[in-house]
Design a protein around this motif. Structure first.
Motif, mmCIF file in Angstrom:
data_model
loop_
_atom_site.group_PDB
_atom_site.id
_atom_site.type_symbol
_atom_site.label_atom_id
_atom_site.label_comp_id
_atom_site.label_asym_id
_atom_site.label_seq_id
_atom_site.Cartn_x
_atom_site.Cartn_y
_atom_site.Cartn_z
ATOM 1 N N PRO A 1 0.278 -22.608 -29.829
ATOM 2 C CA PRO A 1 -0.895 -22.668 -28.946
ATOM 3 C C PRO A 1 -1.116 -21.328 -28.248
ATOM 4 N N GLN A 2 -2.359 -20.989 -28.051
ATOM 5 C CA GLN A 2 -2.739 -19.777 -27.334
ATOM 6 C C GLN A 2 -2.908 -20.120 -25.855
ATOM 7 N N TYR A 3 -2.993 -19.091 -25.032
ATOM 8 C CA TYR A 3 -3.163 -19.297 -23.599
ATOM 9 C C TYR A 3 -4.439 -20.092 -23.341
ATOM 10 N N GLY A 4 -4.337 -21.147 -22.560
ATOM 11 C CA GLY A 4 -5.485 -21.968 -22.231
ATOM 12 C C GLY A 4 -5.595 -23.219 -23.073
ATOM 13 N N GLU A 5 -4.851 -23.320 -24.148
ATOM 14 C CA GLU A 5 -4.883 -24.519 -24.968
ATOM 15 C C GLU A 5 -3.916 -25.537 -24.385
ATOM 16 N N TYR A 6 -4.272 -26.794 -24.516
ATOM 17 C CA TYR A 6 -3.472 -27.851 -23.924
ATOM 18 C C TYR A 6 -2.786 -28.678 -24.999
ATOM 19 N N ALA A 7 -1.590 -29.136 -24.658
ATOM 20 C CA ALA A 7 -0.863 -30.033 -25.562
ATOM 21 C C ALA A 7 -1.291 -31.463 -25.258
ATOM 22 N N THR A 8 -1.212 -32.304 -26.251
ATOM 23 C CA THR A 8 -1.525 -33.709 -26.050
ATOM 24 C C THR A 8 -0.384 -34.361 -25.277
ATOM 25 N N PRO A 9 -0.621 -35.501 -24.641
ATOM 26 C CA PRO A 9 0.461 -36.187 -23.923
ATOM 27 C C PRO A 9 1.630 -36.533 -24.838
ATOM 28 N N GLU A 10 1.354 -36.840 -26.088
ATOM 29 C CA GLU A 10 2.432 -37.155 -27.012
ATOM 30 C C GLU A 10 3.294 -35.932 -27.282
ATOM 31 N N GLU A 11 2.656 -34.754 -27.422
ATOM 32 C CA GLU A 11 3.419 -33.514 -27.659
ATOM 33 C C GLU A 11 4.268 -33.160 -26.446
ATOM 34 N N VAL A 12 3.728 -33.326 -25.256
ATOM 35 C CA VAL A 12 4.486 -33.045 -24.031
ATOM 36 C C VAL A 12 5.682 -33.984 -23.938
ATOM 37 N N ALA A 13 5.468 -35.259 -24.232
ATOM 38 C CA ALA A 13 6.564 -36.224 -24.185
ATOM 39 C C ALA A 13 7.636 -35.887 -25.208
ATOM 40 N N ALA A 14 7.222 -35.433 -26.403
ATOM 41 C CA ALA A 14 8.202 -35.080 -27.431
ATOM 42 C C ALA A 14 9.023 -33.876 -26.992
ATOM 43 N N LEU A 15 8.388 -32.891 -26.361
ATOM 44 C CA LEU A 15 9.118 -31.715 -25.876
ATOM 45 C C LEU A 15 10.078 -32.068 -24.745
ATOM 46 N N ARG A 16 9.695 -33.014 -23.908
ATOM 47 C CA ARG A 16 10.550 -33.422 -22.793
ATOM 48 C C ARG A 16 11.621 -34.414 -23.221
ATOM 49 N N GLY A 17 11.445 -35.023 -24.359
ATOM 50 C CA GLY A 17 12.410 -36.014 -24.821
ATOM 51 C C GLY A 17 12.212 -37.360 -24.167
ATOM 52 N N THR A 18 10.995 -37.653 -23.729
ATOM 53 C CA THR A 18 10.694 -38.942 -23.112
ATOM 54 C C THR A 18 9.646 -39.659 -23.950
ATOM 55 N N ALA A 19 9.360 -40.860 -23.565
ATOM 56 C CA ALA A 19 8.329 -41.632 -24.276
ATOM 57 C C ALA A 19 6.957 -41.171 -23.803
ATOM 58 N N ALA A 20 6.003 -41.236 -24.674
ATOM 59 C CA ALA A 20 4.641 -40.833 -24.346
ATOM 60 C C ALA A 20 4.026 -41.811 -23.359
ATOM 61 N N PRO A 21 3.105 -41.331 -22.498
ATOM 62 C CA PRO A 21 2.437 -42.246 -21.563
ATOM 63 C C PRO A 21 1.702 -43.334 -22.334
ATOM 64 N N GLY A 22 1.784 -44.532 -21.841
ATOM 65 C CA GLY A 22 1.136 -45.662 -22.502
ATOM 66 C C GLY A 22 1.945 -46.220 -23.649
ATOM 67 N N SER A 23 3.100 -45.634 -23.904
ATOM 68 C CA SER A 23 3.947 -46.094 -24.988
ATOM 69 C C SER A 23 4.606 -47.415 -24.591
ATOM 70 N N PRO A 24 4.696 -48.351 -25.519
ATOM 71 C CA PRO A 24 5.317 -49.636 -25.167
ATOM 72 C C PRO A 24 6.839 -49.534 -25.029
ATOM 73 N N LEU A 25 7.421 -48.376 -25.347
ATOM 74 C CA LEU A 25 8.876 -48.255 -25.302
ATOM 75 C C LEU A 25 9.409 -48.256 -23.878
ATOM 76 N N LEU A 26 8.792 -47.472 -23.000
ATOM 77 C CA LEU A 26 9.276 -47.376 -21.623
ATOM 78 C C LEU A 26 8.124 -47.666 -20.661
ATOM 79 N N PRO A 27 8.358 -48.510 -19.660
ATOM 80 C CA PRO A 27 7.302 -48.738 -18.675
ATOM 81 C C PRO A 27 7.150 -47.489 -17.785
ATOM 82 N N GLN A 28 5.934 -47.249 -17.353
ATOM 83 C CA GLN A 28 5.682 -46.106 -16.483
ATOM 84 C C GLN A 28 6.223 -46.416 -15.090
ATOM 85 N N PRO A 29 6.986 -45.478 -14.500
ATOM 86 C CA PRO A 29 7.511 -45.723 -13.154
ATOM 87 C C PRO A 29 6.379 -45.674 -12.134
ATOM 88 N N SER A 30 6.437 -46.601 -11.203
ATOM 89 C CA SER A 30 5.443 -46.575 -10.128
ATOM 90 C C SER A 30 6.114 -46.004 -8.884
#
Length: 168
Positions: free
Chosen positions: A8-37
Motif C-alpha cells: 500500500p502507498q501512503y494514504g491507502e487504507y487496509a480493510t478491517p479483515e487485513e488489519v485483523a490478520a496483521l494483529r492476529g485477532t478476529a475481524a470485526p463482525g466475525s462470529p468467532l469472537l464477540p466484540q468487547p463492550s
C-alpha cells in the motif's frame, strides 16, 4: 509465502479483515469472537457525563472569579482604609497601618486581576480544544488565596506595633 498484492502507498487504507490478520485477532463482525463492550464507567467518562458538566462548571467558576474581583476592587484599592475600619472596636484598633497596606492592596488587586485573566484565557483555550478545564479556575482561586495570605503577612510584618514586642 509472499503476498502477490502491491505494497500500500501512503494514504491507502487496509480493510478491517487485513488489519485483523496483521494483529492476529478476529475481524470485526466475525462470529468467532464477540466484540468487547466498554465498561459503563469508561463510557460515562469518555462520553457525556464529565464533559457535559465541564463547560458550565468552568464558566461558572470563571464568572465567580470575575465577580469576586469586581466586588473586592474597591476594598483592595483602599486597603489601608479597609483595615482601619475592620479593626475598629478590636484590640488591633490602635495600630496605624502604613503605606505597606496601601501597596499591599494594589499588589493584591494586580495579582488577582492577572490570575482571573490568565485562568479564564487558559480555560477557554482548553474548552475549545475539547479538554477538561474546570480545574484551571480552581487553581487560579487557590493561588489568589495564597497571594492574600502572603500579602497580609507582609503587611503585618511591616506595620509598626502590629506584633507584640519580642519580650512580652
Amino acid at each position: 509465502m509472499s503476498d502477490p498484492r502491491p505494497v500500500p502507498q501512503y494514504g491507502e487504507y487496509a480493510t478491517p479483515e487485513e488489519v485483523a490478520a496483521l494483529r492476529g485477532t478476529a475481524a470485526p463482525g466475525s462470529p468467532l469472537l464477540p466484540q468487547p463492550s466498554p465498561s459503563p464507567a469508561v463510557v460515562s467518562l469518555r462520553g457525556s457525563t464529565l464533559r457535559r458538566l465541564d463547560r458550565p462548571v468552568t464558566i461558572a467558576l470563571i464568572a465567580f472569579g470575575v465577580l469576586n474581583l469586581v466586588q473586592f476592587a474597591g476594598v483592595l484599592l483602599d486597603f489601608e482604609g479597609f483595615l482601619e475600619v475592620a479593626t475598629k472596636g478590636t484590640s488591633a484598633e490602635p495600630i496605624d497601618f502604613t503605606d505597606a497596606a496601601r501597596i499591599g492592596g494594589v499588589v493584591l488587586f494586580v495579582v488577582s486581576l492577572a490570575l482571573v485573566l490568565a485562568s479564564a484565557a487558559i480555560a477557554v483555550l482548553m474548552l475549545r480544544q475539547g479538554r477538561i478545564a474546570f480545574w484551571v479556575p480552581l487553581v487560579g482561586g487557590a493561588l489568589s488565596v495564597l497571594a492574600w495570605g502572603v500579602v497580609l503577612v507582609a503587611i503585618v510584618l511591616q506595620t509598626p506595633g502590629a506584633l507584640p514586642p519580642a519580650g512580652a
